[in-house]
Design a protein around this motif. Sequence first.
Motif, short mmCIF file in Angstrom:
data_model
loop_
_atom_site.label_atom_id
_atom_site.label_comp_id
_atom_site.label_asym_id
_atom_site.label_seq_id
_atom_site.Cartn_x
_atom_site.Cartn_y
_atom_site.Cartn_z
N ALA A 2 0.84 -1.19 0.00
CA ALA A 2 0.00 0.00 0.00
C ALA A 2 0.88 1.24 0.00
N LEU A 5 -1.03 5.88 -1.95
CA LEU A 5 -2.48 5.93 -2.05
C LEU A 5 -2.96 7.33 -1.73
N LEU A 12 -11.29 -0.42 -2.81
CA LEU A 12 -10.03 -1.15 -2.71
C LEU A 12 -10.27 -2.54 -2.14
N ALA A 47 -11.67 4.03 -0.59
CA ALA A 47 -10.36 4.65 -0.34
C ALA A 47 -10.54 6.06 0.22
N VAL A 52 -7.08 5.11 3.95
CA VAL A 52 -5.73 5.33 3.42
C VAL A 52 -4.74 5.51 4.57
N ASN A 56 -1.53 3.08 5.39
CA ASN A 56 -0.17 3.60 5.51
C ASN A 56 0.50 3.15 6.81
N GLU A 66 -7.17 -2.38 -6.67
CA GLU A 66 -8.44 -1.74 -6.98
C GLU A 66 -9.48 -2.82 -7.22
#
Length: 68
Positions: A2, A5, A12, A47, A52, A56, A66
């Motif tokens: 990931a 993004l 996702l 997303a 996101v 992270n 996707e």
Amino acid sequence: MAKNLIPSDVQLEITQIKSAIGGKQNQRDTLRSLGLKRIGHTVVRTADAVTVGMLNTVPHLVKVEEAK
């Protein structure tokens, strides 16, 4: 992995690819918040900024694609 993004309306597919054992507590909590319970488990999430940010936190434990 990931990486890079950005928040959007894209769906996702998030799959856990590594174990959370031995990881930090916040990483284990993040996986549970994403709805991932075991290796190979896949969830579909929008997303948005929250998702996101969570991705992270654990990019080394998940695979992000996707959704079709």
